[in-house]
Motif scaffolding. Sequence first.
Motif, PDB file in Angstrom:
ATOM      1  N   VAL A 111      -4.479   5.559  -2.046  1.00 45.78           N
ATOM      2  CA  VAL A 111      -3.472   5.986  -1.071  1.00 45.78           C
ATOM      3  C   VAL A 111      -2.227   5.091  -1.137  1.00 45.78           C
ATOM      4  CG1 VAL A 111      -2.989   6.089   1.408  1.00 45.78           C
ATOM      5  CG2 VAL A 111      -5.047   7.159   0.495  1.00 45.78           C
ATOM      6  N   TYR A 119       1.220   7.000  -2.059  1.00 41.41           N
ATOM      7  CA  TYR A 119       2.165   7.144  -0.951  1.00 41.41           C
ATOM      8  C   TYR A 119       3.101   5.935  -0.795  1.00 41.41           C
ATOM      9  CZ  TYR A 119      -0.530  11.239   0.414  1.00 41.41           C
ATOM     10  OH  TYR A 119      -1.151  12.467   0.416  1.00 41.41           O
ATOM     11  N   ILE A 178       2.610   2.773  -0.220  1.00 41.62           N
ATOM     12  CA  ILE A 178       2.272   1.969   0.956  1.00 41.62           C
ATOM     13  C   ILE A 178       1.912   0.559   0.504  1.00 41.62           C
ATOM     14  CG2 ILE A 178       0.617   1.697   2.855  1.00 41.62           C
ATOM     15  CD1 ILE A 178       0.422   4.745   2.949  1.00 41.62           C
ATOM     16  N   GLU A 202      -1.691   0.280   7.044  1.00 44.00           N
ATOM     17  CA  GLU A 202      -0.944   1.534   6.941  1.00 44.00           C
ATOM     18  C   GLU A 202      -1.695   2.534   6.078  1.00 44.00           C
ATOM     19  OE1 GLU A 202       3.128   1.220   5.797  1.00 44.00           O
ATOM     20  OE2 GLU A 202       3.534  -0.454   7.129  1.00 44.00           O
ATOM     21  N   ALA A 203      -2.358   2.030   5.027  1.00 48.52           N
ATOM     22  CA  ALA A 203      -3.129   2.914   4.150  1.00 48.52           C
ATOM     23  C   ALA A 203      -4.303   3.537   4.908  1.00 48.52           C
ATOM     24  CB  ALA A 203      -3.642   2.141   2.940  1.00 48.52           C
ATOM     25  N   GLN A 238      -4.423   4.140   8.102  1.00 48.30           N
ATOM     26  CA  GLN A 238      -3.873   5.159   8.993  1.00 48.30           C
ATOM     27  C   GLN A 238      -3.544   6.423   8.228  1.00 48.30           C
ATOM     28  OE1 GLN A 238      -3.511   5.075  12.465  1.00 48.30           O
ATOM     29  NE2 GLN A 238      -3.194   7.237  12.006  1.00 48.30           N
ATOM     30  N   LYS A 239      -3.029   6.256   7.012  1.00 49.06           N
ATOM     31  CA  LYS A 239      -2.710   7.420   6.185  1.00 49.06           C
ATOM     32  C   LYS A 239      -3.968   8.182   5.826  1.00 49.06           C
ATOM     33  CE  LYS A 239       0.042  10.110   3.957  1.00 49.06           C
ATOM     34  NZ  LYS A 239       1.031  10.926   4.692  1.00 49.06           N
ATOM     35  N   ASN A 251      -4.881  10.321   8.643  1.00 43.55           N
ATOM     36  CA  ASN A 251      -3.992  11.486   8.717  1.00 43.55           C
ATOM     37  C   ASN A 251      -4.378  12.532   7.688  1.00 43.55           C
ATOM     38  OD1 ASN A 251      -2.537  10.227  10.735  1.00 43.55           O
ATOM     39  ND2 ASN A 251      -0.952   9.444   9.363  1.00 43.55           N
TER      40      ASN A 251
END
Length: 218
Positions: free
Chosen positions: A61, A65, A67, A72-73, A75-76, A79
């Motif tokens: 990720v 993305y 990141i 943050e990864a 959270q992604k 999502n």
Amino acid sequence: MPEAKYKLTSRLSHLLQEVRNKKGISASKLSKDIGNSVSYISALENGNIKSMKESDFINIVKILYDINNDDEAKQKIQNLIANSEDDSDVSSISDLENEEDSNIPSQENIKTYKTIDTIDNQKEFKRLIKIMNSGFTEVFKHDSKFAERELKSFIRSMRFDLGFMMAIIGIPFFTLSKLNHDERQNLYDEVSDVFKKYYEMIKDETDTDAENTQRTDD
């Protein structure tokens, strides 16, 4: 404690492939960046890999993305799971065990509150519950005492007013993602001050009622 894993659906695997192709990242480059083989990437994107270690998922990720940090990864990843069209088996394998229904007393007249958004979809609701369980598990892994204390408080608050607590957790704090840790702490402190204001108000009223009762008894 063994590393958490995520179950993968074909939809989620294909989504990762779509992003890789859109970004112009070759399977060969991605495999080298994550320290794995091209055949692994092929098997992943073809839906032949049914689960993935959290660390591997985070690395993929972060690359796909752009990141830079693990939080943050993560959270992604949540999502991606939430947006996956396939509702089956997309939650963390280390989900919390289901609580018994009796833990939250039946509330015949649950009040509802006007909120920013609502979800009227039973399948989506079930998926969100799975994601919440996965999030609780992550907190428990990092600080079990903190997780236990806060969840116990949350359960007691649900007994206070279930509809109100649902409205509270529906506040879109995710829109404040650019706030740093100190700013988030300040936000929490401000919310806490509002709570304390109402608590003191109720406490003062309770103390006044008690004093009036005492005078009447005298």
